[in-house]
Design a protein around this motif. Structure first.
Motif, PDB file in Angstrom:
ATOM      1  N   ARG A   9       9.212  -9.333  -2.521  1.00 44.50           N
ATOM      2  CA  ARG A   9       7.935  -9.644  -1.877  1.00 44.50           C
ATOM      3  C   ARG A   9       7.777  -8.732  -0.670  1.00 44.50           C
ATOM      4  O   ARG A   9       8.730  -8.496   0.069  1.00 44.50           O
ATOM      5  CB  ARG A   9       7.899 -11.106  -1.452  1.00 44.50           C
ATOM      6  CG  ARG A   9       6.624 -11.525  -0.722  1.00 44.50           C
ATOM      7  CD  ARG A   9       6.596 -13.013  -0.443  1.00 44.50           C
ATOM      8  NE  ARG A   9       6.504 -13.774  -1.686  1.00 44.50           N
ATOM      9  CZ  ARG A   9       6.414 -15.095  -1.726  1.00 44.50           C
ATOM     10  NH1 ARG A   9       6.421 -15.800  -0.612  1.00 44.50           N
ATOM     11  NH2 ARG A   9       6.320 -15.711  -2.894  1.00 44.50           N
ATOM     12  N   GLY A  10       6.563  -8.253  -0.459  1.00 49.96           N
ATOM     13  CA  GLY A  10       6.272  -7.415   0.706  1.00 49.96           C
ATOM     14  C   GLY A  10       5.145  -8.016   1.530  1.00 49.96           C
ATOM     15  O   GLY A  10       4.154  -8.492   0.969  1.00 49.96           O
ATOM     16  N   GLU A  11       5.323  -8.032   2.849  1.00 48.61           N
ATOM     17  CA  GLU A  11       4.299  -8.579   3.742  1.00 48.61           C
ATOM     18  C   GLU A  11       3.997  -7.601   4.866  1.00 48.61           C
ATOM     19  O   GLU A  11       4.859  -6.820   5.268  1.00 48.61           O
ATOM     20  CB  GLU A  11       4.750  -9.904   4.366  1.00 48.61           C
ATOM     21  CG  GLU A  11       5.262 -10.948   3.391  1.00 48.61           C
ATOM     22  CD  GLU A  11       6.777 -10.916   3.235  1.00 48.61           C
ATOM     23  OE1 GLU A  11       7.411 -10.013   3.850  1.00 48.61           O
ATOM     24  OE2 GLU A  11       7.316 -11.752   2.521  1.00 48.61           O
ATOM     25  N   HIS A  12       2.773  -7.692   5.343  1.00 50.80           N
ATOM     26  CA  HIS A  12       2.393  -6.900   6.512  1.00 50.80           C
ATOM     27  C   HIS A  12       1.167  -7.550   7.144  1.00 50.80           C
ATOM     28  O   HIS A  12       0.376  -8.212   6.455  1.00 50.80           O
ATOM     29  CB  HIS A  12       2.075  -5.453   6.141  1.00 50.80           C
ATOM     30  CG  HIS A  12       1.881  -4.575   7.336  1.00 50.80           C
ATOM     31  ND1 HIS A  12       2.902  -4.180   8.151  1.00 50.80           N
ATOM     32  CD2 HIS A  12       0.750  -4.021   7.867  1.00 50.80           C
ATOM     33  CE1 HIS A  12       2.444  -3.415   9.119  1.00 50.80           C
ATOM     34  NE2 HIS A  12       1.135  -3.315   8.977  1.00 50.80           N
ATOM     35  N   GLU A  13       1.029  -7.397   8.456  1.00 54.99           N
ATOM     36  CA  GLU A  13      -0.157  -7.903   9.139  1.00 54.99           C
ATOM     37  C   GLU A  13      -0.560  -6.953  10.254  1.00 54.99           C
ATOM     38  O   GLU A  13       0.260  -6.193  10.776  1.00 54.99           O
ATOM     39  CB  GLU A  13       0.067  -9.310   9.692  1.00 54.99           C
ATOM     40  CG  GLU A  13       0.952  -9.390  10.910  1.00 54.99           C
ATOM     41  CD  GLU A  13       0.998 -10.785  11.504  1.00 54.99           C
ATOM     42  OE1 GLU A  13       0.885 -11.765  10.731  1.00 54.99           O
ATOM     43  OE2 GLU A  13       1.147 -10.904  12.733  1.00 54.99           O
ATOM     44  N   GLU A 141       0.526  -1.136   3.330  1.00 59.10           N
ATOM     45  CA  GLU A 141       1.765  -1.334   4.070  1.00 59.10           C
ATOM     46  C   GLU A 141       2.626  -2.420   3.424  1.00 59.10           C
ATOM     47  O   GLU A 141       3.859  -2.306   3.379  1.00 59.10           O
ATOM     48  CB  GLU A 141       1.458  -1.706   5.516  1.00 59.10           C
ATOM     49  CG  GLU A 141       0.870  -0.581   6.348  1.00 59.10           C
ATOM     50  CD  GLU A 141       1.900   0.500   6.664  1.00 59.10           C
ATOM     51  OE1 GLU A 141       3.104   0.247   6.523  1.00 59.10           O
ATOM     52  OE2 GLU A 141       1.479   1.607   7.061  1.00 59.10           O
ATOM     53  N   ALA A 142       1.988  -3.478   2.911  1.00 61.28           N
ATOM     54  CA  ALA A 142       2.738  -4.546   2.248  1.00 61.28           C
ATOM     55  C   ALA A 142       3.433  -4.021   0.998  1.00 61.28           C
ATOM     56  O   ALA A 142       4.587  -4.389   0.698  1.00 61.28           O
ATOM     57  CB  ALA A 142       1.805  -5.704   1.895  1.00 61.28           C
ATOM     58  N   VAL A 145       6.493  -2.125   2.040  1.00 59.93           N
ATOM     59  CA  VAL A 145       7.607  -3.015   2.371  1.00 59.93           C
ATOM     60  C   VAL A 145       8.319  -3.463   1.101  1.00 59.93           C
ATOM     61  O   VAL A 145       9.558  -3.519   1.048  1.00 59.93           O
ATOM     62  CB  VAL A 145       7.097  -4.232   3.166  1.00 59.93           C
ATOM     63  CG1 VAL A 145       8.194  -5.281   3.325  1.00 59.93           C
ATOM     64  CG2 VAL A 145       6.587  -3.797   4.539  1.00 59.93           C
ATOM     65  N   ASP A 169      -0.842  -9.811  -6.229  1.00 61.04           N
ATOM     66  CA  ASP A 169      -0.937 -10.710  -5.088  1.00 61.04           C
ATOM     67  C   ASP A 169       0.116 -11.796  -5.220  1.00 61.04           C
ATOM     68  O   ASP A 169       0.534 -12.154  -6.328  1.00 61.04           O
ATOM     69  CB  ASP A 169      -2.327 -11.349  -5.020  1.00 61.04           C
ATOM     70  CG  ASP A 169      -3.402 -10.348  -4.621  1.00 61.04           C
ATOM     71  OD1 ASP A 169      -3.047  -9.315  -4.024  1.00 61.04           O
ATOM     72  OD2 ASP A 169      -4.584 -10.601  -4.908  1.00 61.04           O
ATOM     73  N   SER A 211      -3.676 -10.213   7.234  1.00 61.08           N
ATOM     74  CA  SER A 211      -2.354 -10.149   6.621  1.00 61.08           C
ATOM     75  C   SER A 211      -2.463  -9.998   5.108  1.00 61.08           C
ATOM     76  O   SER A 211      -3.469 -10.385   4.501  1.00 61.08           O
ATOM     77  CB  SER A 211      -1.542 -11.404   6.951  1.00 61.08           C
ATOM     78  OG  SER A 211      -2.192 -12.557   6.462  1.00 61.08           O
ATOM     79  N   THR A 213       0.187 -10.171   1.464  1.00 56.68           N
ATOM     80  CA  THR A 213       1.491 -10.397   0.844  1.00 56.68           C
ATOM     81  C   THR A 213       1.399 -10.053  -0.636  1.00 56.68           C
ATOM     82  O   THR A 213       0.465 -10.484  -1.314  1.00 56.68           O
ATOM     83  CB  THR A 213       1.930 -11.873   1.009  1.00 56.68           C
ATOM     84  OG1 THR A 213       1.946 -12.210   2.393  1.00 56.68           O
ATOM     85  CG2 THR A 213       3.322 -12.084   0.421  1.00 56.68           C
TER      86      THR A 213
END
Length: 221
Positions: A9-13, A141-142, A145, A169, A211, A213
Motif C-alpha cells: 500500500r502507498g500513501e501520500h498527502e 507520489e502514493a 511510495v 484505489d 490525501s 492511498t
C-alpha cells in the motif's frame, strides 16, 4: 526463491492553503401576519443582496447564489395547552464565494449586526484547477511510495526486479469493492460567526489536506 508476488500500500498527502471561502448567510423574519412577514424579509434581504452584488462587480466575490423566498407557518401551544394563532416565518438564503479571506472578514463584520441576518459556516476550498493538479501529484507520489515498498520487500528476499501487476484505489484489490473512508479532499476547521462577535472578525483558515492511498501488486524476481 525465483519469484514472489508482493502486495503493498502507498500513501501520500499534501497540505495546501485555501484559495476560496464560501459562506452561507440567511435573512429571517417572523410575525403573526403572513404578508407583513414576507414584506419584512424582502426588505431585510435587499441590503444583503446589494452588498454581495457590489463585491461581485469589484471581483472580490467570484460567485454567489440566492434561494427563493421560503415561508412557513406554525401554531404554538400556550402554557395552558391551547393552540395559539399561527406564527409565520419567512427566510431568504444567500451563498457567496470570496477570493480573499480578508474580504470575507470585512464583509461579515459589516453585515452581522443587521436586523434579521444570520451568518453561517465558512467552507474553505480550492479552485477546481488547483484541486485537480494537487490530486494528480498526490496520487503519483502514493504510487511511488508503493513502488519503493515493493522494491524494499524484494531486496529483503534477495530479489532485485519488481514488475507491476495491479494498481488500484485502496480496497479494490483486496475485496473487489471500494472500501468506505474519508473523501480524498477534506477541509478542516470550518468557522462560524455570531452577530455578537467582536467588531473585527479575523481568522486564519486551516490548510486543506489532500490525501491518496493506493494498493499495488508486483511480481518480484
Amino acid at each position: 526463491m525465483s519469484e514472489v508476488t508482493v502486495t503493498v500500500r502507498g500513501e501520500h498527502e499534501a497540505r495546501v492553503a485555501p484559495e476560496r471561502a464560501t459562506i452561507r448567510v440567511g435573512v429571517r423574519a417572523e410575525g403573526p401576519e403572513r404578508t407583513a412577514v414576507v414584506e419584512q424579509v424582502m426588505r431585510l434581504a435587499e441590503p444583503v443582496r446589494s452588498s454581495i452584488t457590489e463585491r461581485a462587480e469589484a471581483s472580490s466575490v467570484v460567485d454567489w447564489t440566492s434561494k427563493r423566498l421560503s415561508v412557513r407557518a406554525e401554531r404554538p401551544w400556550s402554557s395552558e395547552g391551547k393552540r395559539l394563532a399561527p406564527v409565520y416565518y419567512a427566510s431568504i438564503d444567500f451563498t457567496a464565494t470570496f477570493a480573499e479571506g480578508s474580504e470575507l472578514s470585512i464583509w461579515v463584520s459589516d453585515i452581522s449586526p443587521w436586523d434579521g441576518v444570520e451568518v453561517g459556516w465558512v467552507d474553505w476550498h480550492l479552485t477546481p484547477e488547483t484541486r485537480t493538479q494537487v490530486e494528480r501529484a498526490v496520487a503519483a507520489e502514493a504510487v511511488g511510495v508503493a513502488v519503493t515498498r515493493a522494491e524494499a520487500y524484494a531486496g529483503a528476499l534477495g530479489l532485485d526486479e519488481v514488475t507491476p501487476l495491479e494498481i488500484a484505489d485502496v480496497g479494490l484489490i483486496s475485496s473487489g469493492q471500494p472500501a468506505p473512508g474519508a473523501p480524498m479532499l477534506k477541509a478542516r476547521g470550518a468557522v462560524a460567526f455570531a452577530a455578537d462577535s467582536a467588531p473585527a472578525m479575523e481568522y486564519e483558515p486551516e490548510e486543506i489536506v489532500i490525501s491518496a492511498t493506493v494498493e499495488a501488486r508486483f511480481l518480484a524476481r
